[in-house]
Design a protein around this motif. Structure first.
Motif, PDB file in Angstrom:
ATOM      1  N   PRO A 149      46.325  44.580  35.620  1.00  0.00           N
ATOM      2  CA  PRO A 149      45.394  43.505  35.405  1.00  0.00           C
ATOM      3  C   PRO A 149      44.161  43.633  34.958  1.00  0.00           C
ATOM      4  O   PRO A 149      43.705  42.643  34.139  1.00  0.00           O
ATOM      5  CB  PRO A 149      44.891  43.353  36.903  1.00  0.00           C
TER       6      PRO A 149
ATOM      7  N   ARG B  84      42.753  34.929  36.900  1.00  0.00           N
ATOM      8  CA  ARG B  84      41.912  34.896  38.191  1.00  0.00           C
ATOM      9  C   ARG B  84      41.937  36.050  38.951  1.00  0.00           C
ATOM     10  O   ARG B  84      40.931  36.862  39.227  1.00  0.00           O
ATOM     11  CB  ARG B  84      42.047  33.574  38.782  1.00  0.00           C
ATOM     12  N   ARG B  85      43.193  36.597  39.353  1.00  0.00           N
ATOM     13  CA  ARG B  85      43.563  37.812  39.785  1.00  0.00           C
ATOM     14  C   ARG B  85      43.111  39.022  39.129  1.00  0.00           C
ATOM     15  O   ARG B  85      42.416  39.923  39.769  1.00  0.00           O
ATOM     16  CB  ARG B  85      44.911  37.956  40.512  1.00  0.00           C
TER      17      ARG B  85
ATOM     18  N   ALA C 296      39.336  39.441  39.114  1.00  0.00           N
ATOM     19  CA  ALA C 296      38.702  39.710  40.403  1.00  0.00           C
ATOM     20  C   ALA C 296      38.919  41.214  40.658  1.00  0.00           C
ATOM     21  O   ALA C 296      38.205  41.829  41.377  1.00  0.00           O
ATOM     22  CB  ALA C 296      39.693  39.208  41.738  1.00  0.00           C
TER      23      ALA C 296
ATOM     24  N   ARG D 273      46.843  34.051  37.454  1.00  0.00           N
ATOM     25  CA  ARG D 273      47.092  35.486  37.067  1.00  0.00           C
ATOM     26  C   ARG D 273      45.876  36.048  36.616  1.00  0.00           C
ATOM     27  O   ARG D 273      45.416  37.311  36.749  1.00  0.00           O
ATOM     28  CB  ARG D 273      48.473  35.640  36.146  1.00  0.00           C
TER      29      ARG D 273
END
Length: 335
Positions: free
Chosen positions: A101, A17-18, A21, A15
């Motif tokens: 995010p 890492r996303r 990104a 999560r």
């Protein structure tokens, strides 16, 4: 490259890492100069920079709403909601239930690098100003705005970049560099800001040269220059050069492997200022940019400097990384 950067930074939670990104994509899409310079950082430090930039870009898009889809009141509510979510994310740290995010990555970066939360709140205060402040009478007023919109960005970056001595010595230079970059943007984007109803050139400078909004609009609409406008822009450009001079000594205070990144940004943004001057300050109807060939040459020089810095570090085995750049262990998973 995203996976390599996250692996190097020790970010293993899917999560997180996303989330990082998403921030990297924002940086790549909106910050050409900044993104290019970031590529010259060691991979382990890039995700944090992407998170800082991604958050700043996200808030800026709420304020500017270039598509014109939201009223000022709607933007104010959206910004207030973001500020509330930001406060909770910073308080709780990175969590799976963090609502966005970008905030998830930002909270992780702030936690790992121990970034002072006041810097984020100062940034939001300046974003609120953009909702209803449309001009600045004096440099003092403009600098009060730029503390939150620009200076704090440089201060947020310092714990990520690392310094060779006490961080306090580098802080004034880091803040000045953020201000220099933003003043350069103000000069480059005079026409675009005017379309949004804002003028970031101090009124005390414009008044000295008998420039008002009507004359600025005339230059924009007729695509012609005017001697009084050129004189006013020249004065702001000279002031901006002085801020770059204040910022420059700070590069030598950074961790050697971080210097090529900041030096590249310094040279490229300074190049934008030089292009503005070379164009005779004709910025109201067009956007100047550093030519691709020049950008590539500066980037290659930065890459050579980074390679040399890494080599010097390898030659001195056992040398610890600057304390300001050491991440806090055990904070790479979401609770």
């Amino acid at each position: 490259m995203t996976a390599r950067e996250l692996d190097a930074a020790g970010v293993t939670d899917p999560r997180l890492r996303r989330a990082y990104a998403v921030c990297r994509a924002l940086n790549a899409r909106h910050g050409r100069t900044y993104f290019l310079a970031t590529r010259l950082l060691p991979p382990a430090r890039r995700p944090a920079v992407h998170a800082l930039y991604g958050f700043a870009r996200w808030a800026d898009e709420i304020v500017d709403d270039t598509g014109g889809a939201r009223t000022v009141e709607e933007r104010a509510r959206a910004l207030a909601a973001l500020e509330e979510d930001l406060a909770e994310a910073l308080r709780a740290g990175p969590r799976a239930d963090t609502p966005a995010p970008v905030l998830r990555a930002l909270a992780h970066t702030a936690s790992v690098h121990r970034i002072d939360h006041r810097l984020f709140h100062d940034f939001m205060a300046s974003m609120r100003m953009d909702l209803d402040v449309t001009d600045y009478p004096r440099y003092a007023d403009l600098y009060a705005y730029m503390h939150g919109s620009a200076a704090v960005i440089g201060l947020q970056m310092l714990p990520v970049l690392g310094t060779v001595g006490p961080r306090e010595e580098a802080e004034p230079h880091a803040a000045a560099l953020g201000v220099a970059f933003q003043l350069t943007n103000f000069l480059r984007d005079v026409g675009e800001d005017l379309d949004r109803g804002r003028v970031y050139l101090p009124a005390e400078v414009l008044d000295r040269h008998r420039v008002d909004r009507d004359l600025l609009r005339w230059c924009r609409d007729t695509r012609r220059g005017h001697p009084r406008v050129r004189a006013a822009l020249r004065e702001v450009a000279e002031h901006t050069h002085s801020v770059y001079r204040d910022a420059r000594p700070g590069i030598a205070l950074l961790d050697p492997v971080a210097r090529p990144c900041i030096r590249t940004a310094f040279v490229l943004y300074g190049g934008i200022l030089e292009r503005i001057e070379a164009a005779g300050y004709a910025v109201l109807h067009r956007r100047v940019a550093v030519p691709v060939r020049r950008r590539a040459a500066v980037a290659l020089d930065g890459l050579a400097r980074l390679t040399a810095a890494r080599l010097r570090r390898r030659i001195a085995p056992g040398r610890p990384a600057p304390a300001a750049a050491r991440p806090v262990p055990g904070r790479n998973a979401l609770p």
